[in-house]
Design a protein around this motif. Structure first.
Motif, short mmCIF file in Angstrom:
data_model
loop_
_atom_site.label_atom_id
_atom_site.label_comp_id
_atom_site.label_asym_id
_atom_site.label_seq_id
_atom_site.Cartn_x
_atom_site.Cartn_y
_atom_site.Cartn_z
N HIS A 187 -8.24 5.77 -0.26
CA HIS A 187 -9.66 5.72 0.11
C HIS A 187 -9.86 5.71 1.62
O HIS A 187 -10.95 5.95 2.12
N TYR A 188 -8.78 5.42 2.37
CA TYR A 188 -8.85 5.48 3.83
C TYR A 188 -8.46 6.84 4.39
O TYR A 188 -8.54 7.07 5.60
N GLY A 189 -7.96 7.72 3.54
CA GLY A 189 -7.60 9.05 3.99
C GLY A 189 -6.13 9.19 4.35
O GLY A 189 -5.34 8.23 4.22
N SER B 214 -3.73 3.42 -0.65
CA SER B 214 -4.86 3.33 0.28
C SER B 214 -5.50 4.68 0.50
O SER B 214 -5.97 4.99 1.61
N HIS C 127 0.83 -1.21 0.00
CA HIS C 127 0.00 0.00 0.00
C HIS C 127 0.87 1.26 0.00
O HIS C 127 0.57 2.25 0.66
N THR D 115 -4.31 9.21 6.95
CA THR D 115 -3.64 8.32 7.90
C THR D 115 -3.00 7.13 7.19
O THR D 115 -2.03 6.55 7.68
N HIS D 116 -3.54 6.78 6.01
CA HIS D 116 -3.05 5.62 5.28
C HIS D 116 -2.24 6.02 4.04
O HIS D 116 -1.84 5.15 3.27
N VAL E 267 -9.31 12.45 0.33
CA VAL E 267 -9.72 11.04 0.41
C VAL E 267 -10.27 10.65 -0.95
O VAL E 267 -11.08 11.37 -1.53
#
Length: 330
Positions: free
Chosen positions: A131-133, A129, A124, A135-136, A303
């Motif tokens: 789509h998780y915002g 990632s 990732h 933090t990812h 996001v």
């Protein structure tokens, strides 16, 4: 994620399978297949993970070579370092934003500083990632790891390169960060060429413009941008810099002898990663201007899907061409 990764294959069979499916298989699945094949041949190879289910097949077949540390990246890195007393190499697997940023002190002290054969595999990478915002998002991992002594930093460009890189880093005696994406991406290759750590691959011969890219989508952008420029009569070269550290200085110096501008492309912050590494080399010899394409130096808190976020950040063909034409006249 495919259940096909649990199919029993030899190293040679994994190579063949991934080559035949190189545009439809995820790089992390290709890596997982090869890791298991290598572990069958080497009973000292160990696989550690932080609750990553794509390694479940490894645990079922070779439980004595597998440890799941749970969601505890810092602990995983220290355990991996300690296990090198009895196991070599040790592959420590996690999502890149956590395996690197959360465990950076442990990587710095226990792995890089001690020069141990721990292979940190971050899936990732970049905006995979998204789509998780934020933090990812994993936008600092290349820069963070290339700062560390003894560390090799590898960013395969597709699934085929991922299996080649897996074998190469397993054979390398030092610590490595292997950065993988999430989605399957079109292949960069029509022929089964050799992979060598620290040696860039010339995907298009040097011209007035030189694109240097690392990772799947940045290399696809570079390839398309070079082709479009060539169609207008502007020659453009393309280096796939799959190893960001050690950087292939010789390939860069050879290519910039022909170039009026260098454009670097990466799914990483524009500071500290590939672009910064290339600038260091070019500046030392007074080479051509460098234009860097990467994530802006802001808190990138959007996001969305990976391709949407990359395009929003300017990691796309029109921007790559525009950066080149900012220096090169038609």
């Amino acid at each position: 994620m495919s259940t096909d990764i649990a199919t029993r294959r030899s190293v040679a069979e994994v190579y063949d399978h991934v080559w035949e499916n190189r545009s439809t298989i995820q790089s992390r699945d290709a890596y997982a297949m090869m890791l298991l094949a290598l572990a069958r041949e080497n009973p000292l190879l160990a696989c550690l993970t932080t609750d990553m289910n794509f390694q479940d097949h490894f645990a079922r077949e070779l439980p004595r070579q597998f440890v799941d540390l749970g969601i505890a990246e810092q602990n995983m890195i220290t355990v991996a370092a300690g296990m090198t007393v009895a196991a070599r190499p040790v592959f420590a697997n996690g999502m890149s934003p956590f395996a690197i940023a959360r465990a950076y002190e442990q990587i710095k002290v226990d792995v890089a500083g001690a020069n141990l054969p721990v292979k940190i595999v971050g899936t990732h990478g970049g905006l995979a990632s998204g789509h998780y915002g934020p933090t990812h998002h994993s936008l600092e991992d290349i820069g963070a790891t290339r700062l560390l002594p003894n560390m090799t930093v590898v960013v395969p460009g597709d699934a085929w390169e991922a299996v080649q890189a897996t074998v190469a880093v397993a054979d390398d005696p030092g610590p490595t960060f292997l950065r993988l994406g999430r989605s399957a991406t079109p292949t960069l290759y029509d022929e089964r060429t050799e992979f060598v750590l620290g040696k860039a691959r010339v995907l298009r011969e040097p011209g007035r413009v030189l694109f240097i890219a690392t990772g799947p989508y940045p290399n696809l952008v570079a390839a398309e941008a070079a082709a479009e420029l060539a169609a207008t009569g502007i020659t453009a070269g393309h280096l796939n810099m799959h190893t960001v550290k050690p950087l292939d200085r010789e390939a860069i110096l050879d290519a910039i002898a022909h170039a009026e501008v260098v454009v670097t492309i990466e799914d990483h912050r524009a500071v500290g990663g590939l672009g910064g590494a290339v600038c260091e080399v070019v500046a030392e010899v007074g080479g051509p201007p460098v234009r860097r394409i990467g994530i802006p130096d802001v808190h990138y808190d959007l996001v969305g899907g990976e391709r949407y976020l990359l395009d929003n950040a300017g990691i796309n063909v029109p921007n790559a061409i525009a950066k080149a034409l900012d220096v090169v006249a038609r």
